[in-house]
Motif scaffolding. Structure first.
Motif, PDB file in Angstrom:
ATOM      1  N   VAL A 158       1.046  -1.511  -0.272  1.00 17.69           N
ATOM      2  CA  VAL A 158       0.244   0.178  -0.051  1.00 17.69           C
ATOM      3  C   VAL A 158       0.752   1.270  -0.067  1.00 17.69           C
ATOM      4  CG1 VAL A 158      -1.889  -1.368   0.972  1.00 17.69           C
ATOM      5  CG2 VAL A 158      -0.648  -0.134   2.299  1.00 17.69           C
ATOM      6  N   LYS A 159       2.272   1.065   0.316  1.00 18.51           N
ATOM      7  CA  LYS A 159       3.151   2.257   0.104  1.00 18.51           C
ATOM      8  C   LYS A 159       3.410   2.230  -0.962  1.00 18.51           C
ATOM      9  CE  LYS A 159       2.979   3.924   4.966  1.00 18.51           C
ATOM     10  NZ  LYS A 159       3.659   4.390   6.101  1.00 18.51           N
ATOM     11  N   ASN A 160       3.769   1.446  -2.343  1.00 24.61           N
ATOM     12  CA  ASN A 160       4.179   1.192  -3.426  1.00 24.61           C
ATOM     13  C   ASN A 160       5.000   1.145  -3.270  1.00 24.61           C
ATOM     14  OD1 ASN A 160       4.264   2.641  -5.939  1.00 24.61           O
ATOM     15  ND2 ASN A 160       6.416   3.800  -5.612  1.00 24.61           N
ATOM     16  N   ALA A 161       4.977  -0.635  -2.934  1.00 24.43           N
ATOM     17  CA  ALA A 161       6.464  -1.860  -3.162  1.00 24.43           C
ATOM     18  C   ALA A 161       6.393  -2.118  -4.095  1.00 24.43           C
ATOM     19  CB  ALA A 161       5.979  -2.185  -2.390  1.00 24.43           C
ATOM     20  N   ALA A 162       5.103  -1.661  -5.016  1.00 23.90           N
ATOM     21  CA  ALA A 162       4.799  -2.001  -6.754  1.00 23.90           C
ATOM     22  C   ALA A 162       6.710  -1.235  -7.871  1.00 23.90           C
ATOM     23  CB  ALA A 162       3.760  -2.231  -7.434  1.00 23.90           C
ATOM     24  N   GLY A 163       6.069   0.229  -7.117  1.00 27.09           N
ATOM     25  CA  GLY A 163       6.615   1.334  -7.800  1.00 27.09           C
ATOM     26  C   GLY A 163       8.132   1.060  -7.472  1.00 27.09           C
ATOM     27  N   ILE A 164       8.280   0.351  -6.371  1.00 23.99           N
ATOM     28  CA  ILE A 164      10.131   0.245  -5.927  1.00 23.99           C
ATOM     29  C   ILE A 164      10.291  -0.499  -6.987  1.00 23.99           C
ATOM     30  CG2 ILE A 164      11.714  -0.511  -4.148  1.00 23.99           C
ATOM     31  CD1 ILE A 164      10.025   2.368  -3.563  1.00 23.99           C
ATOM     32  N   LEU A 165       9.662  -2.340  -6.814  1.00 21.96           N
ATOM     33  CA  LEU A 165      10.243  -3.244  -7.808  1.00 21.96           C
ATOM     34  C   LEU A 165       9.964  -2.565  -8.908  1.00 21.96           C
ATOM     35  CD1 LEU A 165      10.454  -6.365  -7.744  1.00 21.96           C
ATOM     36  CD2 LEU A 165       7.865  -6.712  -8.244  1.00 21.96           C
ATOM     37  N   ASP A 166       9.466  -1.597  -9.869  1.00 21.50           N
ATOM     38  CA  ASP A 166       9.890  -1.840 -11.394  1.00 21.50           C
ATOM     39  C   ASP A 166      10.676  -0.502 -11.105  1.00 21.50           C
ATOM     40  OD1 ASP A 166       7.749  -2.508 -12.427  1.00 21.50           O
ATOM     41  OD2 ASP A 166       6.098  -0.595 -12.031  1.00 21.50           O
ATOM     42  N   ALA A 167      11.327   0.266 -10.014  1.00 23.42           N
ATOM     43  CA  ALA A 167      12.400   0.878 -10.258  1.00 23.42           C
ATOM     44  C   ALA A 167      13.789  -0.099 -10.170  1.00 23.42           C
ATOM     45  CB  ALA A 167      12.511   1.743  -9.290  1.00 23.42           C
ATOM     46  N   VAL A 168      13.470  -0.624  -9.566  1.00 22.87           N
ATOM     47  CA  VAL A 168      14.992  -1.675  -9.419  1.00 22.87           C
ATOM     48  C   VAL A 168      15.177  -2.604 -10.599  1.00 22.87           C
ATOM     49  CG1 VAL A 168      15.945  -3.729  -7.845  1.00 22.87           C
ATOM     50  CG2 VAL A 168      14.851  -2.271  -6.570  1.00 22.87           C
ATOM     51  N   LYS A 169      13.415  -3.231 -11.327  1.00 22.79           N
ATOM     52  CA  LYS A 169      13.760  -4.182 -12.279  1.00 22.79           C
ATOM     53  C   LYS A 169      14.221  -3.299 -14.086  1.00 22.79           C
ATOM     54  CE  LYS A 169       9.248  -6.827 -11.947  1.00 22.79           C
ATOM     55  NZ  LYS A 169       7.934  -6.560 -12.306  1.00 22.79           N
ATOM     56  N   ARG A 170      13.803  -1.743 -13.336  1.00 21.13           N
ATOM     57  CA  ARG A 170      13.977  -0.706 -15.012  1.00 21.13           C
ATOM     58  C   ARG A 170      15.934  -0.706 -14.399  1.00 21.13           C
ATOM     59  NH1 ARG A 170       9.866   1.901 -13.552  1.00 21.13           N
ATOM     60  NH2 ARG A 170      11.549   3.446 -12.148  1.00 21.13           N
ATOM     61  N   GLU A 171      16.087  -0.200 -13.065  1.00 20.74           N
ATOM     62  CA  GLU A 171      17.585  -0.362 -12.625  1.00 20.74           C
ATOM     63  C   GLU A 171      18.479  -1.406 -13.378  1.00 20.74           C
ATOM     64  OE1 GLU A 171      21.304   2.005 -11.799  1.00 20.74           O
ATOM     65  OE2 GLU A 171      18.785   2.884 -12.574  1.00 20.74           O
ATOM     66  N   LEU A 172      17.884  -1.972 -12.635  1.00 22.47           N
ATOM     67  CA  LEU A 172      19.100  -3.305 -13.327  1.00 22.47           C
ATOM     68  C   LEU A 172      18.639  -4.207 -14.796  1.00 22.47           C
ATOM     69  CD1 LEU A 172      18.576  -5.173  -9.847  1.00 22.47           C
ATOM     70  CD2 LEU A 172      20.008  -3.772 -10.278  1.00 22.47           C
ATOM     71  N   GLY A 173      17.622  -3.777 -15.123  1.00 19.16           N
ATOM     72  CA  GLY A 173      17.463  -4.288 -16.386  1.00 19.16           C
ATOM     73  C   GLY A 173      16.599  -6.289 -16.188  1.00 19.16           C
ATOM     74  N   ILE A 174      16.402  -6.084 -15.190  1.00 17.63           N
ATOM     75  CA  ILE A 174      15.904  -7.841 -15.017  1.00 17.63           C
ATOM     76  C   ILE A 174      15.201  -7.855 -14.255  1.00 17.63           C
ATOM     77  CG2 ILE A 174      18.473  -8.509 -14.524  1.00 17.63           C
ATOM     78  CD1 ILE A 174      17.754  -8.377 -11.957  1.00 17.63           C
ATOM     79  N   GLY A 175      13.743  -8.862 -14.759  1.00 16.66           N
ATOM     80  CA  GLY A 175      12.578  -8.962 -13.881  1.00 16.66           C
ATOM     81  C   GLY A 175      13.216 -10.047 -12.599  1.00 16.66           C
ATOM     82  N   VAL A 176      12.069 -10.315 -12.067  1.00 12.38           N
ATOM     83  CA  VAL A 176      12.092 -11.296 -11.105  1.00 12.38           C
ATOM     84  C   VAL A 176      12.831 -12.864 -11.102  1.00 12.38           C
ATOM     85  CG1 VAL A 176      10.559 -12.269  -8.725  1.00 12.38           C
ATOM     86  CG2 VAL A 176      10.080  -9.594  -9.532  1.00 12.38           C
ATOM     87  N   GLY A 177      13.894 -13.014 -10.769  1.00 12.31           N
ATOM     88  CA  GLY A 177      13.941 -14.196 -10.455  1.00 12.31           C
ATOM     89  C   GLY A 177      14.953 -14.167 -11.906  1.00 12.31           C
ATOM     90  N   GLU A 178      15.785 -13.117 -11.383  1.00  9.23           N
ATOM     91  CA  GLU A 178      16.340 -12.750 -13.274  1.00  9.23           C
ATOM     92  C   GLU A 178      17.962 -12.695 -11.840  1.00  9.23           C
ATOM     93  OE1 GLU A 178      14.035 -12.492 -16.780  1.00  9.23           O
ATOM     94  OE2 GLU A 178      15.173 -11.159 -16.107  1.00  9.23           O
ATOM     95  N   VAL A 179      18.851 -12.450 -13.183  1.00 12.04           N
ATOM     96  CA  VAL A 179      20.541 -11.877 -12.242  1.00 12.04           C
ATOM     97  C   VAL A 179      20.653 -10.900 -13.235  1.00 12.04           C
ATOM     98  CG1 VAL A 179      22.862 -12.807 -11.650  1.00 12.04           C
ATOM     99  CG2 VAL A 179      20.980 -14.594 -12.165  1.00 12.04           C
ATOM    100  N   SER A 180      21.835  -9.795 -13.363  1.00 10.80           N
ATOM    101  CA  SER A 180      22.507  -8.712 -13.875  1.00 10.80           C
ATOM    102  C   SER A 180      22.938  -8.759 -14.933  1.00 10.80           C
ATOM    103  CB  SER A 180      22.542  -7.227 -12.905  1.00 10.80           C
ATOM    104  OG  SER A 180      23.363  -7.664 -12.149  1.00 10.80           O
ATOM    105  N   LYS A 181      23.163  -8.698 -15.502  1.00 13.09           N
ATOM    106  CA  LYS A 181      24.145  -8.907 -17.067  1.00 13.09           C
ATOM    107  C   LYS A 181      26.198  -8.996 -15.803  1.00 13.09           C
ATOM    108  CE  LYS A 181      21.958  -7.584 -20.980  1.00 13.09           C
ATOM    109  NZ  LYS A 181      21.570  -6.783 -22.009  1.00 13.09           N
ATOM    110  N   ASP A 182      26.053  -8.003 -14.837  1.00 16.17           N
ATOM    111  CA  ASP A 182      26.597  -7.908 -14.588  1.00 16.17           C
ATOM    112  C   ASP A 182      27.276  -9.251 -13.500  1.00 16.17           C
ATOM    113  OD1 ASP A 182      25.666  -6.695 -12.793  1.00 16.17           O
ATOM    114  OD2 ASP A 182      26.555  -4.561 -12.618  1.00 16.17           O
ATOM    115  N   GLY A 183      26.255 -10.181 -13.386  1.00 15.56           N
ATOM    116  CA  GLY A 183      26.185 -10.692 -12.202  1.00 15.56           C
ATOM    117  C   GLY A 183      26.464 -10.413 -10.365  1.00 15.56           C
TER     118      GLY A 183
END
Length: 165
Positions: A90-115
């Motif tokens: 209710v305090k915008n966890a979905a927005g936090i998750l979206d920001a992390v996904k954008r920043e890292l270029g990955i989805g849930v369950g994935e690993v960033s290209k730099d490892g």
């Protein structure tokens, strides 16, 4: 199996259990040990365990995929867990998750290209008063915004650079 992983330590662990009653019931303990040793449980590791414990690989796969704490692929150096519990949501966890996904270029369950990073959702990390929160290396970061969560990720990038220098 594979020449990438030395299974001697896992075999030694399995051998300590071999004479126990209901040997097959120690499968979860063996999978925990494998993950501790190798960071995740590969198909090759499941095949090895199958041979050593005389349990079909399909049964091992079923156990490893049923329990969320088993990783079936290598994970990043840092696991980012975004809390999606009610208070965080209710305090915008979905927005936090979206920001992390954008920043890292990955989805849930994935690993960033730099490892460096793996991304996962958590049901609740027990820090509702700090919502929304993420957890990295057992550290909780709260009262986050999409901007501040990027700052936290950058701290870990800097930490990784210092440690590798």
């Amino acid at each position: 199996m594979t020449d990438k992983i030395n299974y001697d330590e896992l075999k030694a662990f399995i051998d300590t259990l071999r004479d126990k009653p209901y040997f097959e019931s120690y499968l979860i303990a063996v999978l925990h040990k494998a993950q501790q040793l190798y960071g995740y449980i590969s198909r090759e590791t499941m095949d090895f365990v199958s041979v050593e414990m005389q349990i079909p690989t399909a049964n091992i796969w079923g156990v490893a995929t049923f329990y969320h704490f088993f990783n079936l692929q290598p994970s990043g150096r840092y696991t980012v867990s975004v809390c999606m519990g009610t208070a965080c949501y209710v305090k915008n966890a979905a927005g936090i998750l979206d920001a992390v996904k954008r920043e890292l270029g990955i989805g849930v369950g994935e690993v960033s290209k730099d490892g460096l990073f793996s991304l996962q959702e958590a049901r609740c990390v027990g820090a509702c008063g700090l919502a929304p929160v993420i957890m990295i290396e057992n550290e909780i970061y709260g009262d986050l915004t999409p901007e501040s969560v990027v700052e936290v990720l950058n701290q870990y990038r800097s930490k990784a650079k210092k440690e590798s220098a």
